[in-house]
Design a protein around this motif. Structure first.
Motif, PDB file in Angstrom:
ATOM      1  N   PHE A 270     -21.895  44.911   7.175  1.00  0.00           N
ATOM      2  CA  PHE A 270     -23.093  45.862   7.820  1.00  0.00           C
ATOM      3  C   PHE A 270     -22.832  45.814   9.349  1.00  0.00           C
TER       4      PHE A 270
ATOM      5  N   GLU B  26     -22.857  37.073  12.760  1.00  0.00           N
ATOM      6  CA  GLU B  26     -23.594  36.082  13.702  1.00  0.00           C
ATOM      7  C   GLU B  26     -23.033  34.856  13.411  1.00  0.00           C
ATOM      8  N   MET B  27     -21.595  34.840  13.252  1.00  0.00           N
ATOM      9  CA  MET B  27     -22.021  32.722  12.692  1.00  0.00           C
ATOM     10  C   MET B  27     -22.297  31.831  13.238  1.00  0.00           C
TER      11      MET B  27
ATOM     12  N   ILE C 178     -18.114  28.984   2.794  1.00  0.00           N
ATOM     13  CA  ILE C 178     -18.536  30.497   2.234  1.00  0.00           C
ATOM     14  C   ILE C 178     -17.141  31.515   2.409  1.00  0.00           C
TER      15      ILE C 178
ATOM     16  N   SER D  71     -18.534  46.672   0.712  1.00  0.00           N
ATOM     17  CA  SER D  71     -19.117  45.368   1.125  1.00  0.00           C
ATOM     18  C   SER D  71     -20.638  44.547   0.063  1.00  0.00           C
TER      19      SER D  71
ATOM     20  N   VAL E  26     -15.754  42.068   0.430  1.00  0.00           N
ATOM     21  CA  VAL E  26     -15.458  42.006   1.957  1.00  0.00           C
ATOM     22  C   VAL E  26     -14.535  43.576   1.494  1.00  0.00           C
TER      23      VAL E  26
ATOM     24  N   TYR F  73     -25.355  33.455   4.509  1.00  0.00           N
ATOM     25  CA  TYR F  73     -24.269  34.391   4.058  1.00  0.00           C
ATOM     26  C   TYR F  73     -24.422  36.110   5.398  1.00  0.00           C
ATOM     27  N   THR F  74     -25.392  35.726   5.319  1.00  0.00           N
ATOM     28  CA  THR F  74     -25.775  37.064   6.127  1.00  0.00           C
ATOM     29  C   THR F  74     -25.121  37.006   7.489  1.00  0.00           C
ATOM     30  N   TYR F  75     -25.590  35.731   7.879  1.00  0.00           N
ATOM     31  CA  TYR F  75     -24.747  35.685  10.053  1.00  0.00           C
ATOM     32  C   TYR F  75     -23.166  35.396   9.832  1.00  0.00           C
ATOM     33  N   ILE F  76     -22.830  35.366   8.230  1.00  0.00           N
ATOM     34  CA  ILE F  76     -21.185  34.802   8.107  1.00  0.00           C
ATOM     35  C   ILE F  76     -20.765  35.924   7.586  1.00  0.00           C
ATOM     36  N   LEU F  77     -20.953  36.640   6.728  1.00  0.00           N
ATOM     37  CA  LEU F  77     -20.422  37.602   5.605  1.00  0.00           C
ATOM     38  C   LEU F  77     -21.064  39.198   6.131  1.00  0.00           C
ATOM     39  N   SER F  78     -22.057  39.272   6.809  1.00  0.00           N
ATOM     40  CA  SER F  78     -23.100  40.186   7.088  1.00  0.00           C
ATOM     41  C   SER F  78     -22.337  41.907   5.829  1.00  0.00           C
ATOM     42  N   PRO F  79     -22.950  41.236   5.072  1.00  0.00           N
ATOM     43  CA  PRO F  79     -22.662  41.881   3.198  1.00  0.00           C
ATOM     44  C   PRO F  79     -23.405  42.571   3.793  1.00  0.00           C
ATOM     45  N   LYS F  80     -23.324  43.949   3.183  1.00  0.00           N
ATOM     46  CA  LYS F  80     -24.164  45.370   3.191  1.00  0.00           C
ATOM     47  C   LYS F  80     -24.859  45.451   1.867  1.00  0.00           C
TER      48      LYS F  80
ATOM     49  N   TYR G 194     -31.909  45.400   1.310  1.00  0.00           N
ATOM     50  CA  TYR G 194     -31.143  44.217   0.931  1.00  0.00           C
ATOM     51  C   TYR G 194     -31.104  43.215   0.120  1.00  0.00           C
TER      52      TYR G 194
END
Ligand SMILES: Nc1ncnc2c1ncn2[C@@H]1O[C@H](COP(=O)(O)OP(=O)(O)O)[C@@H](O)[C@H]1O
Ligand SMILES: Nc1ncnc2c1ncn2[C@@H]1O[C@H](COP(=O)(O)OP(=O)(O)O)[C@@H](O)[C@H]1O
Ligand SMILES: [Zn+2]
Ligand SMILES: [Zn+2]
Lengths: 292, 292
Positions: free
Chosen positions: A149, A153-154, A222, B125, B141, B219-226, B264
Motif C-alpha cells: 500500500f 517501514e521495517m 515474514i 497484494s 506481493v 507484517y504491516t511495517y515489513i510487507l505493507s499489504p493492501k 484494512y
C-alpha cells in the motif's frame, strides 16, 4: 533508439548524488550536492540532468515517501523531520525533464542494486538493512522491489526489550521499536556516548546484536529472504556481524534453517555505492515500463 | 488443448479436500478424506485424481514444508508434529500422475485465492492470516505468492509480552512468539479453558487482540499489504475484529497510514473455501509454467 542516457539520483538527508550513464552503464557525468532546502537544491539537480539530456530517471530517496497508489500527493515526502522537506513534491519536481521516472526509497534501491550486482547477485530475493541515524530496510522479492500500500517501514517492528535493559526507547512513535532501541541515536541516548566512542564496551554490542537479531528474525519469518545485507554507520563496528549471527541463531532456535549464517547475514557488496547503483537500475526500469 | 482439468488438493492436518474442475473452474468431482497416515491416505488421493484424468495439480498443504530451491528433499514435509508425516515426500507422491504440479503452503494458497476472488479481489497484494491451532500467514506481493529461501513462518515473529501478562508462552521453539502467545492452544494454556468457553471474558480477547495487533503491526511495517485477512478458529470470536483494529491503530500510533481500519483488517471473503480455491489456482499456474 539505442542511445539511452540513464540518470540516477540518490537523494539523502545529507547529500544528493547525481550520476548519468550511457546505456551500457558507463558513467558519463556526476555531481554531488549538499542537501539544503528544496528550493536551493532541486533546481541544480534538474539543471544537471537537463544538461546531460537524460532519457529516463531513477530516484532512491530518503523518506518516508508517499507511494500510495492513487494518492493526491503521490511521490512527495511525508512527515520527514528534515527541515523544509516535509510534504515536498519530489516526483513532481522532475516533471519538467519530460522523461519516465521511477521513484522508491533509498533502501529499496540499494536492495535492488545488491540483488543485481552486489552481495546478493544472481538471487531473486534479498533484504538490505541500514543501521544508522534510523533503521531502514528494503527488499527484493521474486526479483522485484517489495512495495504494497506504500513502501515498508521495517525499522519500526516491535521488539521485546532485553530483561536487563531498562532503556525506554528513542522512537517518538513507538518507544521500543527496533529503531528506537538500536539505531545510532538510541545507542547514544542509552549509553550517553556515540557508538564510535563505545567500540571497546562489549555490553553495548551484545545488546545491539540482541535487538538487530530480533528484527532480522522477524524479517526472516515474514520474508524468508535469501540473503540479509547489513550496512550503515553503526555496522562500522565490524564485531557486530558475528554477534548478530550468533544471536540470530540463538533466537531462531532451529525453527527455520537459514543455512550457513556467514552466508546469510553479510556486509554490502557495493559498499557506499548501493544507493546510486540502485537509482541507475531504477532509471533502466523506468525506461522499460515506459516502452511496455 | 482446451480441455484442461485442474486438480486441487487442500492438504490439512485433519482432512484432505480434493476437487477437480474444468478449464472454466466448474467443479466436476470432489472428495474429502480424513488425514490418516500417508500410506493410507495418499494412494486414495492419487487414485481420485487419476480417475479424473487431471492435467495439472495444485497443492496447498499444512507444513512446515521444505520448499528450498535445490534441496534434496524439496517438496517434503519438514518437522511437523503430525504423526507419520514428518519428512514425508509429498510432492514426490504425486509424480505418478505425470502432470505439472505446484505446491505451496495452505496459507499461501489461501492468500492467492483471496487476492484473486475473495476479500482482496483485484488487489496485487494481501496477507492471509489464520489463527487456529497455530498462527500461519501467507502473502501475495506484486501479484505473486511470497516465497524466499523457503516459505514464510510468520506466526513465529517475536512479540513483546503485555506488562500484565506473566504467561511464559506455548511455542516449544520460542516461548513468547505470536503463535506461542495467541494461537488457540496458548489461550487454553493461559486461561485453563478453550477459547470457545471464554467468549464472555473481555480480558481474554483484549489480550488476544494485543498480540494479534502486534503481529499485524510487524507484517504491516515489513510487507505493507493492501489488505489483511484474518481467519481461523479463534476468529470465530467476532468481537476480536474490532478489538484488533483498535489495538493496531494504537500500536502503529500514526506512523503509517493504513486508511480505514475496517477496510484494512477484514474477515475472509471465501470463508472455508480459500484453501481449496487457492489449490485450484495453483493448478492453473502449474499448467501455465509448464507451457512457458
Ligand atoms: N564507527 C562507528 N561506530 C558506531 N556507530 C557509528 C560509527 N560511525 C557512525 N556511527 C553511527 O551511525 C549513525 C549514522 O549512520 P549513517 O549510516 O552514516 O548515516 P545515515 O543513517 O544518516 O544515512 C550515527 O548515529 C553514528 O553515531
Ligand atoms: N468459537 C471459538 N472461539 C474461540 N476459539 C475457537 C473457537 N472455535 C475454535 N477455536 C479454536 O481454534 C483452534 C482450531 O482452529 P482451526 O482454524 O479450526 O483449526 P486448525 O488451525 O487446526 O486448522 C482451536 O485451538 C480452538 O480452540
Ligand atoms: Zn518506531
Ligand atoms: Zn514460535
Amino acid at each position: 533508439m539505442n542511445s539511452a542516457r540513464y540518470g540516477g539520483l540518490e537523494a539523502g538527508g545529507t547529500k544528493m548524488i547525481c550520476v548519468v550513464t550511457d546505456e551500457n552503464g558507463k558513467w558519463l557525468d556526476q555531481r554531488t550536492l549538499p542537501t539544503l532546502s528544496p528550493e536551493e537544491t532541486i533546481p541544480q539537480i534538474v539543471d544537471f540532468f537537463k544538461k546531460n539530456a537524460i532519457t529516463s530517471l531513477g530516484i532512491g530517496s530518503f523518506g518516508p515517501l508517499d507511494l500510495k497508489e492513487g494518492s493526491h500527493t503521490y511521490g512527495s515526502l511525508a512527515s520527514t523531520p528534515k527541515k523544509g522537506w516535509k510534504g515536498y513534491p519530489l516526483l513532481e519536481a522532475f516533471k519538467s525533464l519530460e522523461v519516465p521516472i521511477s521513484l522508491t526509497t533509498d533502501v529499496n534501491g540499494a536492495a535492488l542494486a545488491e540483488a543485481t550486482k552486489g552481495a546478493a547477485k544472481g538471487l531473486d530475493s534479498c533484504l538490505y538493512i541500514t543501521v544508522g541515524t534510523g533503521i531502514g530496510a528494503g527488499a527484493v522479492v521474486n526479483g522485484t522491489i517489495l512495495e504494497g500500500f506504500s513502501h515498508p517501514e521495517m525499522g519500526h517492528v516491535p521488539v521485546k526489550p532485553h530483561e536487563n535493559d531498562t532503556f525506554e526507547g528513542h522512537c517518538p512513535y513507538h518507544g521500543t521499536c527496533a529503531e528506537g532501541m538500536a539505531a545510532g541515536p538510541a545507542i547514544q541516548a542509552r549509553w550517553g556516548k556515540a557508538g564510535v566512542e563505545l567500540s571497546e564496551d562489549d555490553r553495548v554490542w551484545q545488546l545491539e546484536a540482541y535487538y538487530l537479531a530480533q528484527a532480522i528474525a522477524a524479517y526472516t519469518y515474514i520474508l524468508s529472504p535469501k540473503k540479509v545485507i547489513l550496512g550503515g554507520g553503526v555496522m562500522k563496528q565490524k564485531q557486530l556481524y558475528s554477534l548478530v549471527r550468533e544471536e540470530l541463531i540463538r533466537q531462531l532456535n532451529g525453527y527455520v534453517d537459514i543455512g550457513d549464517p556467514d552466508e546469510y547475514v553479510v556486509a554490502p557488496g557495493l559498499d557506499e555505492h548501493a544507493g546510486i547503483e540502485g537509482a541507475l537500475l531504477l532509471a533502466k526500469q523506468a525506461e522499460k515500463m515506459a516502452l511496455s
